[in-house]
Enzyme design. Structure first.
Site, PDB file in Angstrom:
ATOM      1  N   GLY A   1      -3.690  32.953  99.065  1.00  0.00           N
ATOM      2  CA  GLY A   1      -2.714  32.491  98.067  1.00  0.00           C
ATOM      3  C   GLY A   1      -3.052  31.116  97.503  1.00  0.00           C
ATOM      4  O   GLY A   1      -3.026  30.888  96.289  1.00  0.00           O
ATOM      5  N   ARG A   2      -3.416  30.199  98.384  1.00  0.00           N
ATOM      6  CA  ARG A   2      -3.670  28.814  97.939  1.00  0.00           C
ATOM      7  C   ARG A   2      -5.030  28.658  97.249  1.00  0.00           C
ATOM      8  O   ARG A   2      -5.352  27.578  96.757  1.00  0.00           O
ATOM      9  CB  ARG A   2      -3.503  27.852  99.115  1.00  0.00           C
ATOM     10  CG  ARG A   2      -4.269  28.258 100.361  1.00  0.00           C
ATOM     11  CD  ARG A   2      -3.728  27.518 101.591  1.00  0.00           C
ATOM     12  NE  ARG A   2      -4.389  27.902 102.823  1.00  0.00           N
ATOM     13  CZ  ARG A   2      -3.990  28.878 103.626  1.00  0.00           C
ATOM     14  NH1 ARG A   2      -2.941  29.605 103.306  1.00  0.00           N
ATOM     15  NH2 ARG A   2      -4.636  29.134 104.749  1.00  0.00           N
TER      16      ARG A   2
ATOM     17  N   LYS B   1       1.250  37.692  95.774  1.00  0.00           N
ATOM     18  CA  LYS B   1       0.180  38.437  96.432  1.00  0.00           C
ATOM     19  C   LYS B   1       0.772  39.633  97.189  1.00  0.00           C
ATOM     20  O   LYS B   1       0.311  40.752  97.046  1.00  0.00           O
ATOM     21  CB  LYS B   1      -0.568  37.486  97.378  1.00  0.00           C
ATOM     22  CG  LYS B   1      -1.671  38.133  98.159  1.00  0.00           C
ATOM     23  CD  LYS B   1      -2.460  37.105  98.951  1.00  0.00           C
ATOM     24  CE  LYS B   1      -3.373  37.804  99.941  1.00  0.00           C
ATOM     25  NZ  LYS B   1      -4.209  36.873 100.697  1.00  0.00           N
TER      26      LYS B   1
ATOM     27  N   GLU C   1      -1.633  23.834 104.594  1.00  0.00           N
ATOM     28  CA  GLU C   1      -1.474  25.225 105.040  1.00  0.00           C
ATOM     29  C   GLU C   1      -2.791  25.708 105.655  1.00  0.00           C
ATOM     30  O   GLU C   1      -2.797  26.528 106.563  1.00  0.00           O
ATOM     31  CB  GLU C   1      -1.049  26.124 103.871  1.00  0.00           C
ATOM     32  CG  GLU C   1      -0.409  27.424 104.332  1.00  0.00           C
ATOM     33  CD  GLU C   1       0.295  28.198 103.222  1.00  0.00           C
ATOM     34  OE1 GLU C   1       1.537  28.291 103.246  1.00  0.00           O
ATOM     35  OE2 GLU C   1      -0.389  28.720 102.333  1.00  0.00           O
TER      36      GLU C   1
ATOM     37  N   LYS D   1      10.818  32.326 108.213  1.00  0.00           N
ATOM     38  CA  LYS D   1      11.198  33.510 107.424  1.00  0.00           C
ATOM     39  C   LYS D   1      11.964  34.494 108.302  1.00  0.00           C
ATOM     40  O   LYS D   1      12.985  35.049 107.897  1.00  0.00           O
ATOM     41  CB  LYS D   1       9.948  34.210 106.866  1.00  0.00           C
ATOM     42  CG  LYS D   1       9.196  33.433 105.806  1.00  0.00           C
ATOM     43  CD  LYS D   1       8.016  34.279 105.298  1.00  0.00           C
ATOM     44  CE  LYS D   1       7.031  33.471 104.485  1.00  0.00           C
ATOM     45  NZ  LYS D   1       5.816  34.192 104.133  1.00  0.00           N
TER      46      LYS D   1
ATOM     47  N   HIS E   1       4.230   1.510  92.744  1.00  0.00           N
ATOM     48  CA  HIS E   1       5.577   0.932  92.743  1.00  0.00           C
ATOM     49  C   HIS E   1       6.499   1.680  93.691  1.00  0.00           C
ATOM     50  O   HIS E   1       7.721   1.538  93.604  1.00  0.00           O
ATOM     51  CB  HIS E   1       6.136   0.923  91.315  1.00  0.00           C
ATOM     52  CG  HIS E   1       5.285   0.098  90.393  1.00  0.00           C
ATOM     53  ND1 HIS E   1       5.428  -1.271  90.260  1.00  0.00           N
ATOM     54  CD2 HIS E   1       4.222   0.433  89.618  1.00  0.00           C
ATOM     55  CE1 HIS E   1       4.526  -1.733  89.414  1.00  0.00           C
ATOM     56  NE2 HIS E   1       3.762  -0.716  89.015  1.00  0.00           N
TER      57      HIS E   1
ATOM     58  N   GLU F   1      11.875  34.703  97.916  1.00  0.00           N
ATOM     59  CA  GLU F   1      12.213  33.838  96.779  1.00  0.00           C
ATOM     60  C   GLU F   1      11.806  34.507  95.462  1.00  0.00           C
ATOM     61  O   GLU F   1      12.573  34.550  94.498  1.00  0.00           O
ATOM     62  CB  GLU F   1      11.461  32.500  96.895  1.00  0.00           C
ATOM     63  CG  GLU F   1      11.911  31.606  98.030  1.00  0.00           C
ATOM     64  CD  GLU F   1      11.156  31.858  99.318  1.00  0.00           C
ATOM     65  OE1 GLU F   1      10.641  32.987  99.537  1.00  0.00           O
ATOM     66  OE2 GLU F   1      11.093  30.924 100.133  1.00  0.00           O
TER      67      GLU F   1
HETATM   68  O1  F6P Z   1       4.865  31.664 103.034  1.00  0.00           O
HETATM   69  C1  F6P Z   1       3.635  31.129 102.697  1.00  0.00           C
HETATM   70  C2  F6P Z   1       2.946  31.972 101.675  1.00  0.00           C
HETATM   71  O2  F6P Z   1       2.537  33.174 102.248  1.00  0.00           O
HETATM   72  C3  F6P Z   1       1.773  31.242 101.045  1.00  0.00           C
HETATM   73  O3  F6P Z   1       0.639  31.316 101.820  1.00  0.00           O
HETATM   74  C4  F6P Z   1       1.688  31.912  99.736  1.00  0.00           C
HETATM   75  O4  F6P Z   1       0.939  31.173  98.814  1.00  0.00           O
HETATM   76  C5  F6P Z   1       3.145  32.005  99.357  1.00  0.00           C
HETATM   77  O5  F6P Z   1       3.791  32.273 100.582  1.00  0.00           O
HETATM   78  C6  F6P Z   1       3.496  33.064  98.355  1.00  0.00           C
HETATM   79  O6  F6P Z   1       3.131  34.342  98.795  1.00  0.00           O
HETATM   80  P1  F6P Z   1       3.071  35.558  97.788  1.00  0.00           P
HETATM   81  O7  F6P Z   1       2.075  35.264  96.754  1.00  0.00           O
HETATM   82  O8  F6P Z   1       2.709  36.739  98.645  1.00  0.00           O
HETATM   83  O9  F6P Z   1       4.450  35.738  97.188  1.00  0.00           O
END
Ligand code: F6P
Length: 550
Positions: A268-269, A209, A354, A513, A385, A215
């Protein structure tokens, strides 16, 4: 700001019911007496919408508790808040944003301010459809002229969990493309995927987003290098971006016609229905993706129009309030009895925790009561289990969502009956328990003597009265998955409304972060500057630096 008087009274009524015995003397958390007293309890405490059944008859909700909870929903203006969301008001107040994931399902008519959200969605969906058709038909190929056989989605959190869960659930042998999901910055993840991919036949989607997530940008750079090593400057033909940040996608070198946008009113979620879902459509086919949207759309229509007393997401939310705030249960387990839903608990962990892991109300005051419970889960029967022991006999009651699918997509009827029997039996065992008399009779029948019975009895008694919500789908397909995920999304919204919190921001993820920056620099330099970190972090950094050097 102090809680409004009517709302405070509604909360007090719910809390009082959960503390006092019922008029017939039974405990407010007990379930067995409710089932024993009412032969029609299943009929009165289960609801079916478009084939999806929600059964709350194995909870301790009775008519009085449900009435008090519905009064709470009224006092919290749940319906008014829901309608404000649908009108595109900036209900995500801390970020001054609308919350319009419902617009993504293509129903039409969603606006925010001057913006026609539905028209924008339709335009992006049309581009996604054309892109899928070009990839599937072979009009769009890799740099060496080969057809794409694999799609790699690089993203994390909401840009990974929803699409990965949906693809895992819906992909069948013979589907158009194989899909792979790379989330973790741990390059072991990439190294595990890489051998399965041929760069000449791999389409890479960078899903973010913000297009700034460390990452994702690190993995995107790694994968772009891998593409360049194989196909040189043709790497661009293998790349597409799914993002709200068009400046950053351009800077990364992705051509504008390869960028599928969405807007900041998609959390995002809640984004698997947006451009972020492109990997789903590429993997399972466009028709399947449209059915997924249709399932969610059907649940939206129900959520927006059904009376609260028959509104599935609202009822699920009210049961959660009863468990969390009434009875003090701090966790909930999600147990899908379908292996294809194996990643649903991971998706719901983000969606729910979240969203609902908040401690202040919308106006910044302490919320004053428990909010989102810990959510975890695994598919049944695997869960039985591993952690189900605690749920049956531990000291912390953990309500469970048991998700059953009536008709399987395989021919192994015996396996499927055993799966269903286990799911139903877990719910029954949790509700019924096993008392001392039953344990004693069982042990006596097996030939145990009195001393042995006395020794083992406390260990073999199950308290029972542990609640489950059962969700039954007729089959697992794109439509029913869309219904199921939208059910949970609207449940999350409803809980946010009831608790008065903002379910749509996530400030809590920022601190880690920020702190990672200086720690990363210390790792790059091989040692932390004196006094730059706390003693514990300094000790760990020195030890790690020593191990890396040695
Ligand atoms: O760090 C949390 C977050 O902002 C989530 O809310 C989101 O889904 C995820 O990181 C990934 O964010 P992006 O889509 O901006 O890379």
């Amino acid at each position: 700001m102090a809680e409004d008087k009517g709302l405070a009274a509604a909360w007090a009524a719910v809390e009082a019911l959960a503390r006092r015995p019922r008029p017939d003397g039974t405990a407010p958390h007990s379930i067995r007496p409710l089932l024993a007293a009412d032969p029609d309890r299943f009929g009165r405490f289960s609801w079916t919408v478009d084939g999806l059944l929600l059964d709350l008859s194995k909870t301790s909700l009775d008519d009085r508790a449900l009435a008090a909870l519905l009064a709470l929903a009224g006092a919290a203006d749940l319906a008014g808040k829901r309608d404000a969301m649908a009108r595109g008001e900036a209900i995500n107040a801390t970020e001054r944003r609308a919350v319009l994931h419902m617009a993504l399902r293509g129903a039409g008519g969603f606006r925010t301010g001057e913006e026609d959200a539905s028209a924008e969605v339709a335009a992006v969906l049309a581009r996604m459809r054309d892109f899928c058709a070009a990839v599937h038909g072979g009009a769009l190929r890799g740099a060496t002229g080969e057809r794409f056989t694999d799609v790699l989605n690089i993203g994390i959190g909401g840009s990974d969990l929803g699409p990965a869960m949906a693809t895992r659930t819906l992909w069948r042998e013979g589907a158009p493309l194989r899909a792979h999901y790379l989330g973790n910055v741990d390059a072991h993840a990439w190294e595990a995927i890489r051998p399965r991919l041929d760069p000449a036949r791999t389409l890479v989607l960078v899903a973010s987003k913000t297009f700034t997530t460390q990452e994702t940008m690190t993995n995107a750079a790694l994968v772009r290098n891998w593409l360049r090593a194989a196909v040189g400057e043709g790497a661009g033909q293998h790349l597409a971006a799914l993002s709200t940040n068009l400046a950053a996608t351009a800077e990364f070198g992705i051509a504008p016609d390869r960028v599928f946008p969405f807007r900041d009113w998609v959390g995002g979620r809640f984004s698997l229905w947006s451009a972020i879902g492109l990997s789903i459509a590429l993997a399972i086919g466009w028709e399947g993706f449209e059915r997924l949207l249709a399932g969610a759309r059907a649940m939206d229509a129900h959520f927006l129009s059904a009376p609260l007393a028959q509104n599935l997401p609202v009822l699920l939310a009210l049961a959660e309030v009863w468990h969390v705030n009434g009875l003090g249960y701090p966790a909930r387990a999600v147990l899908p009895y379908d292996q294809r839903l194996a990643r649903l608990p991971a998706h719901l962990q983000q969606l729910e925790m979240e969203s609902l892991g908040k401690r202040v109300t919308l106006d910044g005051a302490p919320v004053g009561r428990a909010t989102g419970p810990v959510v975890f889960g695994e598919p049944g029967t695997d869960a039985q289990h591993s952690f189900m022991q605690l749920i049956h006999q531990g000291t912390t009651p953990v309500p469970c969502d048991i998700i059953l699918v009536a008709r399987p997509d395989h021919p192994h009827a015996d396996s499927h009956r055993k799966l269903l029997a286990n799911g139903l039996a877990q719910a029954k065992a949790l509700m019924r328990g096993k008392d001392a008399a039953a344990v004693e009779a069982e042990m006596r029948a097996a030939g145990a003597d009195a001393a042995e019975i006395a020794r083992l009895l406390p260990h073999r008694v199950f308290p029972g009265d542990r609640p489950t919500a059962t969700i039954l789908l007729p089959q697992l397909d794109p439509f029913t998955l869309g219904q199921l995920v939208a059910l949970y999304e609207h449940k999350v919204f409803s809980l946010g409304a009831l608790w008065g919190i903002n379910a749509f921001d996530q400030w809590g993820v920022e601190l880690g972060k920020q702190l990672a920056g200086p720690i990363l620099r210390a790792l790059e330099q091989g040692a932390p500057a004196a006094g730059a970190q706390d003693g514990s972090t300094t000790g760990l950094l020195r030890t790690i630096s020593g191990l890396l050097a040695g």
